[in-house]
Scaffold this active site. Sequence first.
Site, PDB file in Angstrom:
ATOM      1  N   TRP A 148       6.662  -0.032  -8.365  1.00 51.09           N
ATOM      2  CA  TRP A 148       7.868  -0.721  -7.888  1.00 51.09           C
ATOM      3  C   TRP A 148       8.906  -0.830  -8.995  1.00 51.09           C
ATOM      4  CZ3 TRP A 148      11.046  -4.812  -8.821  1.00 51.09           C
ATOM      5  CH2 TRP A 148      11.871  -5.228  -7.771  1.00 51.09           C
ATOM      6  N   LYS A 187       7.354  -7.545   8.860  1.00 51.85           N
ATOM      7  CA  LYS A 187       7.099  -6.837   7.618  1.00 51.85           C
ATOM      8  C   LYS A 187       8.315  -6.124   7.053  1.00 51.85           C
ATOM      9  CE  LYS A 187       3.117  -4.846   6.985  1.00 51.85           C
ATOM     10  NZ  LYS A 187       1.941  -3.970   7.134  1.00 51.85           N
ATOM     11  N   PHE A 200      -3.418  -1.181   7.121  1.00 52.18           N
ATOM     12  CA  PHE A 200      -4.070  -2.473   6.926  1.00 52.18           C
ATOM     13  C   PHE A 200      -5.181  -2.366   5.870  1.00 52.18           C
ATOM     14  CE2 PHE A 200      -2.494  -3.147  11.424  1.00 52.18           C
ATOM     15  CZ  PHE A 200      -1.447  -3.959  11.040  1.00 52.18           C
ATOM     16  N   ARG A 227       2.480   7.796   6.986  1.00 55.57           N
ATOM     17  CA  ARG A 227       2.886   7.600   8.378  1.00 55.57           C
ATOM     18  C   ARG A 227       4.369   7.263   8.486  1.00 55.57           C
ATOM     19  NH1 ARG A 227      -0.560   2.784  10.445  1.00 55.57           N
ATOM     20  NH2 ARG A 227      -0.081   2.075   8.341  1.00 55.57           N
ATOM     21  N   THR A 253       3.960   1.504  -1.138  1.00 54.33           N
ATOM     22  CA  THR A 253       4.597   1.583  -2.458  1.00 54.33           C
ATOM     23  C   THR A 253       3.641   2.193  -3.473  1.00 54.33           C
ATOM     24  OG1 THR A 253       5.959  -0.352  -1.979  1.00 54.33           O
ATOM     25  CG2 THR A 253       5.683   0.222  -4.296  1.00 54.33           C
ATOM     26  N   ALA A 304      -3.441   0.657  12.848  1.00 54.70           N
ATOM     27  CA  ALA A 304      -4.858   0.693  12.468  1.00 54.70           C
ATOM     28  C   ALA A 304      -5.674  -0.408  13.117  1.00 54.70           C
ATOM     29  CB  ALA A 304      -4.991   0.602  10.945  1.00 54.70           C
ATOM     30  N   PHE A 330       3.127  -7.578  -9.236  1.00 56.46           N
ATOM     31  CA  PHE A 330       4.278  -8.357  -8.800  1.00 56.46           C
ATOM     32  C   PHE A 330       4.832  -9.123 -10.005  1.00 56.46           C
ATOM     33  CE2 PHE A 330       2.421  -7.257  -4.836  1.00 56.46           C
ATOM     34  CZ  PHE A 330       3.368  -7.441  -3.842  1.00 56.46           C
ATOM     35  N   LYS A 345       0.827  -1.206   0.000  1.00 58.37           N
ATOM     36  CA  LYS A 345       0.000   0.000   0.000  1.00 58.37           C
ATOM     37  C   LYS A 345       0.867   1.265   0.000  1.00 58.37           C
ATOM     38  CE  LYS A 345      -2.562   0.580   3.670  1.00 58.37           C
ATOM     39  NZ  LYS A 345      -2.110  -0.725   4.144  1.00 58.37           N
TER      40      LYS A 345
END
Length: 555
Positions: free
Chosen positions: A408, A103, A300, A92, A71, A272, A380, A69
């Site tokens: 990305w 993560k 999230f 954030r 990215t 969150a 991806f 999210k």
Amino acid sequence: MTDLQIAQGAEALHIRDIASKLDIPESQLEFYGSNKAKLPLSLIDSEKASKSNLILVTAITPTPAGEGKTTVSIGLGDGLNYIGKKALTVIREPSLGPVFGIKGGAAGGGHSQVIPMADINLHFTGDFNAVEKANNLLAALIDNNIQAKTGNLGIDPRTVLWKRCMDMNDRGLRKIIAALGGKAGGIPRETGFNITAASEIMAILCLSNDFEDLQNRCGNIYIGDTFDGKPVYAKDLKAEGAMAVLLKDAIKPNLVQTLEANPAIIHGGPFANIAQGTNSVLATRMGLSLADYVVTEAGFGADLGAEKFLNIKCRTAGLSPKAIVLVATIRALKYHGGKPISELTEEDTDALKAGLPNLDRHLKSLQSFGVPVVVAINNFVKDTPAEKKLLMDHCTAQGIPVEISNGWAKGGEGCAPLAEAVVKAASGCDTRFRPTYDLEDSPRVKMEKICRTIYGAENVILSNKASRQLKRFETLGYGNLPICMAKTQKSLSDDEKKLGRPENFDIHIREFEIAAGAGFVVPIAGNILRMPGLPSSPASERITIDRDGNISGLF
């Protein structure tokens, strides 16, 4: 080339040059080296902010590793600049818990990153440290008052709700016995630690409007009761002034840049699944004052971050997004369709089809707010043409705009089609969002509306403890506050094992917490915790530094 190599090899501009793109004079910057700076609150212009376009980025229910999210948010900001818009990404700050946990870093990925990446993921400008110190000052003052012979408020130690905090995943600190060591150590009692991102101080920092509001909110923190049942607040300990002073720099948003030398603001970091999950009100207002498009994200999935962004943050700050971007990944949809995590890179259109109801549930929930929604498929390398076509056709058949996000791999250029779709959606939005509930609704009605409208649940069931607590909070006058649901991020339900789109389920509230300073009531569903633990193989095991100070593994 790894994310870190891409970031370290970037030709970063001096932060004053980034500020000049926003027409901020160098004299207004508080420098933290050459590549980051604090911004004064005087830059907020309410009239300009009201004319800007706020874009919210959220996601479907994520896999444990997340769906990129951040990215997508950074890539979209770069994409908007790429197509000629004056845009700013406002997100954030990462918590060290996830950075060293499961993560990894949270500064984006590939060619859609904010830099200096290592600084942002570590100590940055010290905001988390300031939140921790303000939190722990209040904890120290509570224990000191319990111990004091004069000025004692008569606090019943058994009722004290306030815990200390530390910005690290450490399950061993969830429950502890404090104040051992005899008379000199104080009066022993059971307490514990929260992770800093889950502290009410972080929530307060991110909802405050100015220094005065920050201090007042700190004073309104409910810490427990006296022996005769009267509520005790931080202001009764005269704690609010010193707490606000500790936060005097942390309240100011931080200016950095993306790999494409576009401006970005990073500020605040509440989780969150336990708090409101979005950057500060001040950072968002500042972004809207400085740019025509502001891209921000909520933590999230949409059931947590987006719901709280709208019902808590936007309601509190008087904000309303012009468009919502729902990030979906083929791997996550296959996961929700029953595909094992170890096999998500394999093509499987059947699993993808089986997982689409999760996407549909989030679309339905977001559409209830009355704001245009665009789906961004975060691409991806293992996604196949057949899978991408299936997902895009599914969205198109429902009349939902959908684009591939290639941030990305290609940065802003790779997100240009998504940026065009977002601009089109935002231009067609001329109304404010519709809240899920009214503040005048009872807490139970608010919970029911959230659980039914956003999660797709049937009923809300309160434990005996939760029922007693709710009655107490209503007696104290907190019935009209917003609701901040605390539940697992791994499922639309309160059971992390229920993937996809669960049906015919209830939400079970085991207890309540009150964040009186932040201004919301927290119903806790399931086994959600304010202090996470580390996984069996934490990300910290792969982080090293060489003799020249080069960091590897921090991504």
